[in-house]
Design a protein around this motif. Structure first.
Motif, PDB file in Angstrom:
ATOM      1  N   ILE A  43       4.662   5.337 -12.280  1.00 23.14           N
ATOM      2  CA  ILE A  43       5.259   6.035 -11.128  1.00 23.14           C
ATOM      3  C   ILE A  43       4.483   5.854  -9.838  1.00 23.14           C
ATOM      4  O   ILE A  43       4.906   6.353  -8.794  1.00 23.14           O
ATOM      5  CB  ILE A  43       5.439   7.539 -11.422  1.00 23.14           C
ATOM      6  N   GLY A  44       3.359   5.131  -9.887  1.00 22.65           N
ATOM      7  CA  GLY A  44       2.543   4.972  -8.679  1.00 22.65           C
ATOM      8  C   GLY A  44       3.278   4.283  -7.549  1.00 22.65           C
ATOM      9  O   GLY A  44       3.296   4.754  -6.405  1.00 22.65           O
ATOM     10  N   GLY A  45       3.921   3.153  -7.866  1.00 22.77           N
ATOM     11  CA  GLY A  45       4.613   2.391  -6.824  1.00 22.77           C
ATOM     12  C   GLY A  45       5.804   3.140  -6.264  1.00 22.77           C
ATOM     13  O   GLY A  45       6.017   3.183  -5.044  1.00 22.77           O
ATOM     14  N   GLY A  46       6.598   3.752  -7.142  1.00 23.20           N
ATOM     15  CA  GLY A  46       7.766   4.503  -6.685  1.00 23.20           C
ATOM     16  C   GLY A  46       7.396   5.710  -5.854  1.00 23.20           C
ATOM     17  O   GLY A  46       8.117   6.083  -4.911  1.00 23.20           O
ATOM     18  N   THR A  47       6.260   6.335  -6.179  1.00 21.43           N
ATOM     19  CA  THR A  47       5.796   7.489  -5.403  1.00 21.43           C
ATOM     20  C   THR A  47       5.452   7.076  -3.983  1.00 21.43           C
ATOM     21  O   THR A  47       5.867   7.725  -3.008  1.00 21.43           O
ATOM     22  CB  THR A  47       4.565   8.121  -6.080  1.00 21.43           C
ATOM     23  N   ILE A  48       4.695   5.984  -3.847  1.00 16.30           N
ATOM     24  CA  ILE A  48       4.328   5.498  -2.503  1.00 16.30           C
ATOM     25  C   ILE A  48       5.581   5.120  -1.721  1.00 16.30           C
ATOM     26  O   ILE A  48       5.711   5.434  -0.534  1.00 16.30           O
ATOM     27  CB  ILE A  48       3.370   4.298  -2.625  1.00 16.30           C
ATOM     28  N   ARG A  49       6.527   4.453  -2.385  1.00 19.71           N
ATOM     29  CA  ARG A  49       7.791   4.077  -1.737  1.00 19.71           C
ATOM     30  C   ARG A  49       8.530   5.294  -1.200  1.00 19.71           C
ATOM     31  O   ARG A  49       8.965   5.322  -0.043  1.00 19.71           O
ATOM     32  CB  ARG A  49       8.656   3.343  -2.752  1.00 19.71           C
ATOM     33  N   ASP A  50       8.681   6.319  -2.026  1.00 20.37           N
ATOM     34  CA  ASP A  50       9.437   7.502  -1.618  1.00 20.37           C
ATOM     35  C   ASP A  50       8.746   8.249  -0.486  1.00 20.37           C
ATOM     36  O   ASP A  50       9.400   8.787   0.408  1.00 20.37           O
ATOM     37  CB  ASP A  50       9.647   8.432  -2.815  1.00 20.37           C
ATOM     38  N   VAL A  51       7.409   8.292  -0.523  1.00 20.36           N
ATOM     39  CA  VAL A  51       6.675   8.962   0.556  1.00 20.36           C
ATOM     40  C   VAL A  51       6.890   8.223   1.872  1.00 20.36           C
ATOM     41  O   VAL A  51       7.130   8.840   2.924  1.00 20.36           O
ATOM     42  CB  VAL A  51       5.172   9.052   0.206  1.00 20.36           C
ATOM     43  N   ILE A  52       6.817   6.892   1.839  1.00 21.19           N
ATOM     44  CA  ILE A  52       7.011   6.101   3.061  1.00 21.19           C
ATOM     45  C   ILE A  52       8.436   6.261   3.584  1.00 21.19           C
ATOM     46  O   ILE A  52       8.656   6.385   4.797  1.00 21.19           O
ATOM     47  CB  ILE A  52       6.698   4.615   2.795  1.00 21.19           C
ATOM     48  N   LEU A  53       9.410   6.289   2.680  1.00 22.37           N
ATOM     49  CA  LEU A  53      10.812   6.419   3.086  1.00 22.37           C
ATOM     50  C   LEU A  53      11.203   7.861   3.404  1.00 22.37           C
ATOM     51  O   LEU A  53      12.344   8.126   3.778  1.00 22.37           O
ATOM     52  CB  LEU A  53      11.727   5.870   1.978  1.00 22.37           C
ATOM     53  N   GLN A  54      10.243   8.778   3.229  1.00 18.40           N
ATOM     54  CA  GLN A  54      10.455  10.195   3.541  1.00 18.40           C
ATOM     55  C   GLN A  54      11.661  10.768   2.789  1.00 18.40           C
ATOM     56  O   GLN A  54      12.523  11.444   3.354  1.00 18.40           O
ATOM     57  CB  GLN A  54      10.618  10.401   5.055  1.00 18.40           C
ATOM     58  N   THR A  55      11.687  10.467   1.502  1.00 20.21           N
ATOM     59  CA  THR A  55      12.716  11.000   0.617  1.00 20.21           C
ATOM     60  C   THR A  55      12.021  11.729  -0.527  1.00 20.21           C
ATOM     61  O   THR A  55      10.848  11.423  -0.823  1.00 20.21           O
ATOM     62  CB  THR A  55      13.611   9.861   0.072  1.00 20.21           C
ATOM     63  N   VAL A 119      12.598  -4.452   5.283  1.00 19.63           N
ATOM     64  CA  VAL A 119      11.884  -3.245   4.853  1.00 19.63           C
ATOM     65  C   VAL A 119      12.222  -2.917   3.403  1.00 19.63           C
ATOM     66  O   VAL A 119      11.348  -2.556   2.603  1.00 19.63           O
ATOM     67  CB  VAL A 119      12.236  -2.055   5.773  1.00 19.63           C
ATOM     68  N   ALA A 120      13.492  -3.060   3.036  1.00 18.83           N
ATOM     69  CA  ALA A 120      13.920  -2.769   1.664  1.00 18.83           C
ATOM     70  C   ALA A 120      13.225  -3.691   0.668  1.00 18.83           C
ATOM     71  O   ALA A 120      12.805  -3.252  -0.411  1.00 18.83           O
ATOM     72  CB  ALA A 120      15.437  -2.910   1.558  1.00 18.83           C
ATOM     73  N   ILE A 121      13.091  -4.971   1.025  1.00 21.13           N
ATOM     74  CA  ILE A 121      12.421  -5.923   0.125  1.00 21.13           C
ATOM     75  C   ILE A 121      10.946  -5.559  -0.033  1.00 21.13           C
ATOM     76  O   ILE A 121      10.391  -5.613  -1.131  1.00 21.13           O
ATOM     77  CB  ILE A 121      12.584  -7.362   0.640  1.00 21.13           C
ATOM     78  N   VAL A 122      10.311  -5.161   1.064  1.00 20.29           N
ATOM     79  CA  VAL A 122       8.914  -4.718   1.001  1.00 20.29           C
ATOM     80  C   VAL A 122       8.786  -3.479   0.125  1.00 20.29           C
ATOM     81  O   VAL A 122       7.870  -3.361  -0.695  1.00 20.29           O
ATOM     82  CB  VAL A 122       8.359  -4.452   2.417  1.00 20.29           C
ATOM     83  N   MET A 123       9.717  -2.536   0.285  1.00 18.34           N
ATOM     84  CA  MET A 123       9.686  -1.319  -0.530  1.00 18.34           C
ATOM     85  C   MET A 123       9.895  -1.638  -2.009  1.00 18.34           C
ATOM     86  O   MET A 123       9.269  -1.034  -2.882  1.00 18.34           O
ATOM     87  CB  MET A 123      10.761  -0.340  -0.054  1.00 18.34           C
ATOM     88  N   GLY A 124      10.779  -2.597  -2.293  1.00 17.02           N
ATOM     89  CA  GLY A 124      10.988  -3.008  -3.672  1.00 17.02           C
ATOM     90  C   GLY A 124       9.737  -3.651  -4.255  1.00 17.02           C
ATOM     91  O   GLY A 124       9.350  -3.370  -5.397  1.00 17.02           O
ATOM     92  N   THR A 125       9.106  -4.499  -3.464  1.00 18.24           N
ATOM     93  CA  THR A 125       7.867  -5.137  -3.918  1.00 18.24           C
ATOM     94  C   THR A 125       6.783  -4.103  -4.155  1.00 18.24           C
ATOM     95  O   THR A 125       6.049  -4.159  -5.157  1.00 18.24           O
ATOM     96  CB  THR A 125       7.395  -6.173  -2.879  1.00 18.24           C
ATOM     97  N   MET A 126       6.689  -3.130  -3.265  1.00 19.15           N
ATOM     98  CA  MET A 126       5.697  -2.067  -3.422  1.00 19.15           C
ATOM     99  C   MET A 126       5.967  -1.248  -4.682  1.00 19.15           C
ATOM    100  O   MET A 126       5.046  -0.904  -5.424  1.00 19.15           O
ATOM    101  CB  MET A 126       5.708  -1.158  -2.190  1.00 19.15           C
ATOM    102  N   SER A 127       7.239  -0.959  -4.937  1.00 19.17           N
ATOM    103  CA  SER A 127       7.595  -0.221  -6.149  1.00 19.17           C
ATOM    104  C   SER A 127       7.133  -0.967  -7.397  1.00 19.17           C
ATOM    105  O   SER A 127       6.723  -0.360  -8.388  1.00 19.17           O
ATOM    106  CB  SER A 127       9.112  -0.019  -6.228  1.00 19.17           C
ATOM    107  N   ALA A 128       7.214  -2.296  -7.339  1.00 21.32           N
ATOM    108  CA  ALA A 128       6.915  -3.117  -8.502  1.00 21.32           C
ATOM    109  C   ALA A 128       5.428  -3.343  -8.727  1.00 21.32           C
ATOM    110  O   ALA A 128       4.979  -3.426  -9.873  1.00 21.32           O
ATOM    111  CB  ALA A 128       7.624  -4.470  -8.367  1.00 21.32           C
ATOM    112  N   VAL A 129       4.643  -3.450  -7.654  1.00 24.49           N
ATOM    113  CA  VAL A 129       3.252  -3.896  -7.812  1.00 24.49           C
ATOM    114  C   VAL A 129       2.208  -2.814  -7.580  1.00 24.49           C
ATOM    115  O   VAL A 129       1.076  -2.938  -8.068  1.00 24.49           O
ATOM    116  CB  VAL A 129       2.954  -5.094  -6.874  1.00 24.49           C
ATOM    117  N   ALA A 130       2.544  -1.741  -6.864  1.00 26.71           N
ATOM    118  CA  ALA A 130       1.516  -0.765  -6.485  1.00 26.71           C
ATOM    119  C   ALA A 130       0.971  -0.016  -7.693  1.00 26.71           C
ATOM    120  O   ALA A 130      -0.232   0.258  -7.772  1.00 26.71           O
ATOM    121  CB  ALA A 130       2.069   0.217  -5.453  1.00 26.71           C
ATOM    122  N   GLY A 131       1.844   0.331  -8.643  1.00 28.48           N
ATOM    123  CA  GLY A 131       1.362   1.031  -9.831  1.00 28.48           C
ATOM    124  C   GLY A 131       0.381   0.191 -10.625  1.00 28.48           C
ATOM    125  O   GLY A 131      -0.673   0.688 -11.059  1.00 28.48           O
TER     126      GLY A 131
END
Length: 209
Positions: A43-55, A119-131
């Motif tokens: 959940i690390g990558g998805g958490t960072i993504r959601d925080v950045i997207l303010q959702t 931005v969406a592609i960056v967020m997807g990449t972040m979701s995949a690799v940050a965790g």
């Protein structure tokens, strides 16, 4: 469609949690360490993504993700007692499935929230690799994304394919499955044939006295 996205997301969490648990076994962590490593990977990558997207963060809204992570970690401890005997590629392959799933699903979520395509592609990449990056840092290993592995490249491919398939008016479920398979194929091919990106290598010359 929402149901498909939800089940794919849960599957991605399971795969990444399993990957984190295997890494914990490799470094002989205690059960709490296994759960922590499973959680940050999943959940690390998805958490960072959601925080950045303010959702709202997805696992805060739906605690089922936490139960799934805990169950995956416990079952891995119970049924896989000798992680050192598992081939290294097993960890890489399980990680590849999570990478492909989260790259596409992260891109889809960002687009649904109105983010621009880059931005969406960056967020997807972040979701995949940050965790995985957090997992590797906790284990004192150079993160895979910073090495020669074709890792982030596969995630970027998945997000890009998804946006392209939507641009050509393909049904969303076909775009999702097709782009996941594209990212997964690239990552698995890189693992099987040991294809890597060129490294930036500087050789320092010794100063003459």
């Amino acid at each position: 469609m929402l149901e498909l996205l939800y089940w794919l997301d849960l599957f991605g969490v399971i795969v990444f949690a399993f990957s984190g648990a295997l890494m914990a076994g490799r470094y002989q962590l205690d059960p709490f360490g296994v759960v922590v490593l499973s959680a940050v990977t999943a959940i690390g990558g998805g958490t960072i993504r959601d925080v950045i997207l303010q959702t709202p963060v997805f696992w805060v809204e739906n605690p089922v993700y936490l139960y799934v992570i805990l169950a995956t970690a416990v079952l891995t401890i119970i049924f896989i007692r000798c992680p050192k005997r598992i081939p290294k590629r097993f960890l890489l392959v399980s990680d590849a499935f999570g990478l492909a799933l989260f790259a596409v699903l992260g891109t889809e979520k960002a687009l649904s929230l109105g983010a621009a395509v880059p931005v969406a592609i960056v967020m997807g990449t972040m979701s995949a690799v940050a965790g995985g990056m957090i997992r590797d840092v906790l284990c004192n290993v150079i993160p895979m994304i910073l090495r020669k592995e074709i890792y982030a490249t596969a995630a970027i491919l998945g997000g890009t394919l998804y946006t392209l398939l939507l641009y050509f008016d393909l049904p969303q479920h076909i775009a999702i499955i097709g782009s996941i398979l594209g990212a997964l194929s690239l990552r698995l091919a890189a693992i099987y044939w040991r294809v890597t990106l060129p490294a930036f290598d500087i050789i320092e010359q010794e100063e003459s006295k």
